[in-house]
Design a protein around this motif. Structure first.
Motif, short mmCIF file in Angstrom:
data_model
loop_
_atom_site.label_atom_id
_atom_site.label_comp_id
_atom_site.label_asym_id
_atom_site.label_seq_id
_atom_site.Cartn_x
_atom_site.Cartn_y
_atom_site.Cartn_z
N PRO A 240 0.84 -1.20 0.00
CA PRO A 240 0.00 0.00 0.00
C PRO A 240 0.88 1.25 0.00
O PRO A 240 1.95 1.26 0.60
CB PRO A 240 -0.79 -0.12 1.30
CG PRO A 240 -0.01 -1.04 2.17
CD PRO A 240 0.75 -1.95 1.26
N VAL A 241 0.41 2.27 -0.71
CA VAL A 241 1.13 3.54 -0.77
C VAL A 241 0.10 4.66 -0.62
O VAL A 241 -0.79 4.80 -1.47
CB VAL A 241 1.89 3.71 -2.10
CG1 VAL A 241 2.56 5.08 -2.17
CG2 VAL A 241 2.90 2.60 -2.31
N GLY A 242 0.20 5.40 0.46
CA GLY A 242 -0.76 6.48 0.70
C GLY A 242 -2.16 5.91 0.79
O GLY A 242 -2.43 4.98 1.53
N ASP A 243 -3.08 6.46 -0.02
CA ASP A 243 -4.46 5.98 -0.05
C ASP A 243 -4.65 4.75 -0.93
O ASP A 243 -5.71 4.13 -0.90
CB ASP A 243 -5.39 7.09 -0.55
CG ASP A 243 -5.52 8.22 0.45
OD1 ASP A 243 -5.28 7.99 1.65
OD2 ASP A 243 -5.86 9.35 0.02
N ALA A 244 -3.64 4.42 -1.71
CA ALA A 244 -3.75 3.25 -2.60
C ALA A 244 -3.52 1.98 -1.81
O ALA A 244 -2.51 1.84 -1.12
CB ALA A 244 -2.74 3.36 -3.73
N PRO A 245 -4.46 1.03 -1.90
CA PRO A 245 -4.30 -0.22 -1.15
C PRO A 245 -3.25 -1.13 -1.78
O PRO A 245 -2.82 -0.90 -2.92
CB PRO A 245 -5.68 -0.86 -1.24
CG PRO A 245 -6.25 -0.34 -2.52
CD PRO A 245 -5.70 1.06 -2.67
N ALA A 246 -2.84 -2.16 -1.06
CA ALA A 246 -1.96 -3.18 -1.61
C ALA A 246 -2.63 -3.77 -2.85
O ALA A 246 -3.86 -3.88 -2.90
CB ALA A 246 -1.69 -4.26 -0.57
N GLN A 247 -1.81 -4.14 -3.85
CA GLN A 247 -2.36 -4.65 -5.09
C GLN A 247 -1.57 -5.86 -5.58
O GLN A 247 -0.34 -5.86 -5.53
CB GLN A 247 -2.34 -3.57 -6.18
CG GLN A 247 -3.17 -2.36 -5.83
CD GLN A 247 -3.08 -1.31 -6.89
OE1 GLN A 247 -3.39 -1.58 -8.05
NE2 GLN A 247 -2.68 -0.11 -6.51
#
Length: 176
Positions: free
Chosen positions: A30-37
């Motif tokens: 995860p980076v900032g508001d972006a979830p793990a992908q």
């Protein structure tokens, strides 16, 4: 922080299971508001920049958990082409087992997005693998048709091309 993110951990375990089934992929933290992908390449491996499916758990959806599968197609959608592209995507979606083609007028792009409620205890890798297969099928078989619509091809020609693709897919001797 990554070690404490349950979604990142689950996606990592899922990636391991998919690797065991010869499905490549890797997990982004995860980076900032972006979830793990989970990033899964699709296609035949011949394209210089092969499309990928991004799989993530949608934040805020825990009971049940929701996985989102998303592929951004590499086609700009000129404003004049939006009505035809939208009609084509509707035609495609009505003929797919797993739907998700969308046109984004504000960001001039076509994406395939599908959301799926899943159980995480246990998370069945076969359910995810099947959905990935359906997304890959849609993107691989219809990407060139979407590109033609974005380039201004008329709906009548797109419909004829779609019928040809469908005939090839469902031919009795078609490879699976």
């Amino acid at each position: 922080m990554t070690e404490q993110d349950p979604a990142h951990r689950l996606l990592g375990l899922l990636a391991d299971e998919l690797h065991a089934a010869d499905i490549p992929g890797w997990v982004l933290p995860p980076v900032g508001d972006a979830p793990a992908q989970l990033v899964v390449p699709i296609g035949d491996g011949d394209a210089p920049e092969e499309p990928t499916v991004l799989v993530c758990f949608l934040p805020g959806h825990d009971d049940p958990a929701v996985l989102q599968y998303m592929t951004v197609l590499d086609h700009d959608v000129p404003l004049a082409a939006v009505p035809t592209v939208a009609r084509l995507l509707h035609l495609l979606n009505t003929n797919l087992v797993v739907t998700g083609f969308e046109v984004g007028e504000t960001f001039s792009s076509v994406v395939f997005r599908h959301n799926q409620a899943v159980s995480v205890d246990p998370l069945d890798p076969a359910v995810v693998a099947w959905t990935l297969t359906m997304v890959a099928h849609a993107v691989v078989h219809y990407d060139a048709l979407v590109a033609a619509a974005c380039a201004g091809t008329e709906m009548a020609e797109l419909s004829r091309s779609f019928a040809g693709i469908q005939a090839a897919i469902f031919a009795p001797d078609a490879p699976e």
